[in-house]
Design an enzyme around this catalytic site. Structure first.
Site, PDB file in Angstrom:
ATOM      1  CD  GLU A  35      -3.116  -0.935   2.186  1.00  0.00           C
ATOM      2  OE1 GLU A  35      -2.873  -0.249   3.190  1.00  0.00           O
ATOM      3  OE2 GLU A  35      -4.179  -1.549   2.026  1.00  0.00           O
ATOM      4  CD  GLU A  91      -4.011  -5.943   2.916  1.00  0.00           C
ATOM      5  OE1 GLU A  91      -4.761  -5.260   3.634  1.00  0.00           O
ATOM      6  OE2 GLU A  91      -2.791  -5.743   2.846  1.00  0.00           O
TER       7      GLU A  91
HETATM    8  C1  GAL Z   1      -4.436  -2.649   5.189  1.00  0.00           C
HETATM    9  C2  GAL Z   1      -3.010  -3.114   5.349  1.00  0.00           C
HETATM   10  C3  GAL Z   1      -2.913  -4.408   6.125  1.00  0.00           C
HETATM   11  C4  GAL Z   1      -3.739  -4.293   7.383  1.00  0.00           C
HETATM   12  C5  GAL Z   1      -5.163  -3.953   7.019  1.00  0.00           C
HETATM   13  C6  GAL Z   1      -6.092  -3.866   8.197  1.00  0.00           C
HETATM   14  O1  GAL Z   1      -4.509  -1.312   4.825  1.00  0.00           O
HETATM   15  O2  GAL Z   1      -2.405  -3.313   4.089  1.00  0.00           O
HETATM   16  O3  GAL Z   1      -1.573  -4.671   6.437  1.00  0.00           O
HETATM   17  O4  GAL Z   1      -3.209  -3.317   8.213  1.00  0.00           O
HETATM   18  O5  GAL Z   1      -5.179  -2.711   6.373  1.00  0.00           O
HETATM   19  O6  GAL Z   1      -7.403  -3.547   7.794  1.00  0.00           O
END
Ligand code: GAL
Ligand code: ZN
Length: 661
Positions: free
Chosen positions: A142, A318
């Site tokens: 990110e 994710e």
């Molecule tokens: C994302 C991040 C992850 C984790 C997640 C939690 O933005 O890439 O590592 O922190 O949020 O929601």
């Protein structure tokens, strides 16, 4: 459809690894993403590597039948590196150097950091590049999260170099930035600093170039890692990066160019809670049902935006599985949510969905963030949904095997977005809000649009919407001209052609470079405060007859038709919307900032003229057509009805129906 999960073997005792790998497989997961924050465990001290644990972890996962997606760990440089080279730490807009102790604590322009990034990337690639179970790589994590623009000494020097390369001479820069305003004329490159910490607001041309420079810095930093990987991995392994789709501070068209595909991280409830004010009109609220499902329009908008970055399928790297920890209420998620989210993602173009995360963390910042399994290893709500998805996998695969038809393109240009953001002129005039109105209008008519760069292949679209072409150059004017000349229907929105690419107002009548193209001139424009409206009369069926928010008075050339006129003072007798035949196509200029109902009527008019079939989608229903199949997803708690040309359908609450023509 491929399903995956984010896993942190370094967070758990090895005795759990085998069970974890097995239980993932039982839920239909076949891809495991690892290592994006594990630098301190891979390289405990400078040059002292420990690969044994990672070898064993990869072997355990591979033995269970998983494919592995490895990440470079540069989002979290270890303490030994920062204490040896504290200049790696970024400097914020207030001029403060930030500290070690969380993540993303580095300046993308720091040369020493570049060397260390190359070293760890190469070391990983050399070790795992030929592993048969490693299918690809995610670079960093990110970019731009927490901050995009660093204001350190290195960035200052690099900005000056970037400017020299762009403008060649200071005279040119002074001219193009209009530095004569407030005596800002520069006599040497070294005088030009980042724009932060000025007493009053800085020169918008200066700011825009800093935004561009900062965006380029991340693109270039990513390229260092792409190169280090490509030299050491086979071409069969892919390279991607996981963006935050609603971030808007990095030009994602540039960032995705040299990646094999783009990925984004989808957290529907978080975006609905925290991001809706950035995308809805001020008097609109996100729907109530969004509290534990997120807002499917917002989620869908980001899927669509991600698909458009390369005009190709993308990955969800994710995906939320339960409650998150970084929003306001961090709502508990009920059974069924993950199933609907996954169907929506897949139907909108995600080739793989990787869930975040396998097990909830026991330590660190994210202890209150759910995973598929709880802290004690037992199944959480999302895991049960995965079992449902497993049973539906054939149905899902059959659906996404059909082609996705996107007859409408919506232009997205980050430079213009930034220019608009720094000088919106009217509160709440935001680039993405304007795009979102048209996106929603398309969705309400059953159309899935693409959101694309002006440099994309536009020949795929019958209709091209450019709601906010605030900045323009000859190249863009030519692209749009060609599109309509060759038979497309082009729509330009308010404030088009106002500025050149230096963020300076055009010398021409408005809309500047587009005057001839639209066959009309904007002779006056008014920002309208709440409750002030200008009446309209339109030949477009059911067009709501009031301009709100922003209105432009147009004077149409002979041969240009007026689709809507103002009927009262002060724009009486001027056009509000014009339409002109252009080559084999036509050009519409929408001189009002439409409310959703107006954007819908206008879209209906444009789609009808291109003979594109439409539907009337009730609120709360999300419909995606692929081939002759329609996926109708009901995100509400009430049953909904959908009328189509081939029948009437009932779609149960929080469920979906696949309709076949
Ligand atoms: C994302 C991040 C992850 C984790 C997640 C939690 O933005 O890439 O590592 O922190 O949020 O929601
Ligand atoms: Zn910096």
């Amino acid at each position: 459809m491929k399903l995956g999960v984010c896993y942190y073997p370094e967070h758990w005792s090895e005795k759990h690894w085998e069970t974890d790998a097995k239980e993932m497989r039982e839920a239909g997961i076949s891809i495991v993403r690892i290592a994006e924050f594990a630098w301190a465990k891979m390289e405990k001290e400078e040059g002292i590597y420990d690969w044994d644990w990672l070898d064993r972890s990869i072997e355990t996962l591979a033995t269970a039948g998983h494919q592995i997606l490895l990440c470079t760990p540069t989002a979290a440089p270890p303490a030994w590196l920062i204490s040896a080279h504290p200049d790696i730490l970024p400097v914020d807009e207030q001029g403060r150097r930030r500290r070690f102790g969380s993540r993303r604590h580095y300046c993308p322009n720091n040369k020493i950091y570049h060397e260390y990034s190359k070293k760890i990337t190469r070391a990983m690639a050399e070790r795992y590049g030929d592993h048969p179970s490693v299918i690809g790589w995610q670079i960093d994590n990110e970019f731009g999260c927490y901050f995009t623009r660093c204001y350190c000494e290195t960035c200052t020097t690099e900005f000056q170099n970037w400017l020299q390369k762009k403008y060649a001479s200071l005279e040119e820069l002074n001219e193009r930035w209009g530095t004569i305003f407030w005596s800002q004329t520069y006599n040497s490159w070294g005088q030009i600093e980042p724009y932060n910490l000025t007493v009053a607001e800085p020169n918008p041309s200066h700011v825009l170039d800093y935004y561009r420079f900062a965006s380029d810095s991340w693109v270039d930093y990513q390229q260092i890692q792409i190169d280090a990987l490509r030299e050491n991995i086979p071409s069969t392994q892919f390279i991607t990066h996981n963006v935050i789709a609603n971030l808007n501070t990095i030009d994602y068209h540039d960032l995705s160019r040299n990646l094999d595909f783009i990925s984004w991280d989808s957290y529907p409830t978080g975006y609905a809670e925290m991001g809706s004010q950035d995308i809805y009109a001020p008097d609109e609220k996100i729907p109530a049902y969004a509290h534990d499902l997120g807002d499917p329009l917002l989620t869908g908008f980001f899927h669509t935006l991600s698909r458009g970055l390369k005009q190709a399928p993308f990955w969800i790297m994710e995906h939320q599985t339960g409650a998150i920890n970084w929003s306001e209420n961090n709502t508990g998620v009920r059974p069924g949510a993950l199933r609907l989210w996954t169907w929506q993602a897949a139907a909108t173009g995600a080739e793989a969905v990787v869930y975040f995360r396998w097990k909830a963390s026991r330590f660190g910042l994210e202890q209150h963030h759910d995973g598929l399994r709880k802290h004690d290893g037992s199944a959480d709500t999302g895991y049960a949904d995965l079992l449902t998805l497993k049973a539906e996998s054939q149905e899902l695969d059959d659906f996404i095997a059909q082609p996705l038809d996107t007859p409408v393109g919506i232009l997205l240009d980050y430079d213009t977005l930034w220019a608009m953001e720094m000088q919106p002129h009217r509160k709440d005039f935001a680039y993405m809000k304007h795009l979102f109105v048209f996106y929603r209008a398309c969705k309400a008519l059953g159309i899935e649009p693409d959101i694309i760069s002006p440099e994309a292949d536009l020949g795929r679209y019958k209709i091209l919407l450019a709601p906010n072409t605030f900045m323009a150059d000859e190249n863009l004017a030519q692209i749009l001209d060609d599109f309509s000349t060759q038979g497309g229907t082009l729509m330009l929105g308010v404030r088009s052609g106002f500025k050149d690419i230096n963020n300076v107002v055009t010398e021409e009548p408005l809309p500047g470079l587009f005057c001839e193209l639209i066959g009309a001139k904007v002779i006056q424009w008014h920002s309208l405060p709440p409750k002030i409206v200008y009446s309209l009369q339109s030949e477009i069926p059911d067009f709501y007859p009031e301009a709100t928010f922003w209105a432009e008075a147009l004077e149409a050339d002979a041969g240009t038709k007026s689709l809507a006129n103002y009927t009262d003072f002060p724009f009486e007798s001027s056009s509000a919307i014009t339409e002109k035949k252009h080559g084999d196509g036509k050009v519409v200029y929408c001189g009002i900032y439409p409310e959703l109902k107006q954007a819908k009527s206008l879209m209906r008019h444009l789609l009808a003229s291109e003979n594109i079939a439409m539907l009337d989608i009730p609120e709360g229903l999300t419909v995606i057509q692929r081939g002759k199949k329609l996926l109708a997803m009901n995100f509400t708690e009430k049953n909904l009805h959908l009328d189509t040309a081939f029948g009437e359908y009932n779609i149960s609450a929080r469920d979906f129906t696949i309709i076949e023509e």
